[in-house]
Design a protein around this motif. Structure first.
Motif, short mmCIF file in Angstrom:
data_model
loop_
_atom_site.label_atom_id
_atom_site.label_comp_id
_atom_site.label_asym_id
_atom_site.label_seq_id
_atom_site.Cartn_x
_atom_site.Cartn_y
_atom_site.Cartn_z
N SER A 163 30.22 80.42 29.68
CA SER A 163 30.72 79.75 28.48
C SER A 163 30.51 78.25 28.64
O SER A 163 29.93 77.78 29.62
CB SER A 163 32.20 80.07 28.26
OG SER A 163 32.63 79.59 27.00
N SER A 164 31.00 77.49 27.67
CA SER A 164 30.93 76.04 27.73
C SER A 164 31.95 75.50 28.72
O SER A 164 33.00 76.13 28.94
CB SER A 164 31.18 75.44 26.35
OG SER A 164 30.32 76.03 25.39
N PRO A 165 31.70 74.35 29.33
CA PRO A 165 32.57 73.89 30.42
C PRO A 165 34.04 73.71 30.02
O PRO A 165 34.92 74.13 30.77
CB PRO A 165 31.93 72.57 30.86
CG PRO A 165 30.97 72.19 29.80
CD PRO A 165 30.54 73.46 29.15
N LEU A 166 34.32 73.11 28.88
CA LEU A 166 35.72 72.91 28.50
C LEU A 166 36.42 74.24 28.22
O LEU A 166 37.58 74.43 28.58
CB LEU A 166 35.81 72.00 27.28
CG LEU A 166 35.40 70.54 27.50
CD1 LEU A 166 35.59 69.74 26.22
CD2 LEU A 166 36.19 69.91 28.63
N HIS A 167 35.70 75.16 27.59
CA HIS A 167 36.28 76.48 27.32
C HIS A 167 36.60 77.22 28.61
O HIS A 167 37.56 78.00 28.67
CB HIS A 167 35.30 77.29 26.46
CG HIS A 167 35.84 78.59 25.97
ND1 HIS A 167 35.04 79.68 25.74
CD2 HIS A 167 37.09 78.98 25.67
CE1 HIS A 167 35.78 80.69 25.32
NE2 HIS A 167 37.03 80.30 25.27
N LEU A 168 35.83 76.98 29.64
CA LEU A 168 36.04 77.70 30.90
C LEU A 168 37.37 77.37 31.56
O LEU A 168 37.92 78.19 32.29
CB LEU A 168 34.88 77.42 31.86
CG LEU A 168 33.60 78.21 31.58
CD1 LEU A 168 32.43 77.67 32.36
CD2 LEU A 168 33.81 79.69 31.90
N LEU A 169 37.91 76.19 31.31
CA LEU A 169 39.22 75.87 31.87
C LEU A 169 40.27 76.83 31.32
O LEU A 169 41.13 77.33 32.06
CB LEU A 169 39.59 74.43 31.54
CG LEU A 169 38.71 73.34 32.14
CD1 LEU A 169 39.21 71.97 31.71
CD2 LEU A 169 38.67 73.43 33.66
#
Length: 235
Positions: free
Chosen positions: A162-168
């Motif tokens: 996924s996208s980096p921010l979503h991965l958090l």
């Protein structure tokens, strides 16, 4: 005498009103500064906590999370970036299978996950190595569907694509299970998105807060209400 006292009282009140108004820009500047600091810390956390986009070992499954619909292959640019990344990982032997999740909408004939699965097949991933769900509509139900579709015991070693921010937020939902495989680094996202990454961060915060604070039924209704905004492709 009474008129003099009234005039004096009015004169004393006026400066206080002007002083109150003059503090509003200062308060707004403080709030904006605090917000920008929080965004910077959040981006820093993402940059420090996420591993590189390409893992060094083979994983039994990669879970591809849907983002939004669009004109190209039915997918928005963020969803397509995740498809491209997942296809490259599969072609390089780093993900043995791929599971696409998300994008279930009652008004659409195909889910976003089905569109991503078809896009992966067009990029050379054998259909036998691709599975997709038809019912998940948010990150929490995405992961529930992924668990049902992946091989038994594979969750701990799954690649989370996924996208980096979503991965958090994904890692919070999976309770640390799986290995993030971001589509790009935070530095690359900053170069690509520019100031718009401020909006991306606040979107994640809003989604995270809603998931944490709202009861499940109310959360689902809230998601459906705002689905048109979430599904709008990013440029």
């Amino acid at each position: 005498m009474q008129a003099f006292r009234q005039g004096r009282a009015q004169a004393q009140r006026k400066p206080r009103r002007r002083g109150g108004r003059s503090r509003l820009p200062l308060l707004a500047a403080i709030l904006l500064g605090a917000d920008l600091l929080a965004v910077g810390l959040y981006l820093g956390w993402a940059g420090l906590s996420l591993p590189p986009s390409v893992p060094t070992t083979t994983h039994p499954v990669g879970v591809v999370f849907f983002d939004g619909f669009g004109a190209r292959e039915g997918l928005g640019p963020v969803s397509l970036a995740r498809v491209e990344h997942a296809a490259a990982l599969a072609r390089n032997g780093l993900a043995e299978r791929l599971v696409c999740v998300g994008g279930s909408r009652p008004q659409r004939p195909e889910s976003g996950a089905a569109l991503m699965a078809a896009a992966l097949a067009r990029r050379g991933v054998p259909p036998a190595r691709i599975r997709h769900d038809t019912a998940s509509f948010d990150t929490r139900t995405n992961w529930q569907s992924a668990l049902a579709l992946m091989p038994a015991g594979a969750a701990a070693q799954a690649l989370l694509i996924s996208s980096p921010l979503h991965l958090l937020r994904i890692r919070h939902i999976t309770a640390g299970a799986g290995t993030p495989a971001p589509t790009a680094s935070i530095h690359a996202e900053l170069r690509r998105r520019g100031p718009a990454i401020w909006l991306d961060t606040h979107r994640e915060w809003l989604a995270w807060a809603a998931m944490a604070l709202l009861p499940p039924d109310l959360h689902r209704r809230w998601i459906k209400r705002w689905r048109g905004f979430w599904d709008r492709p990013k440029r």
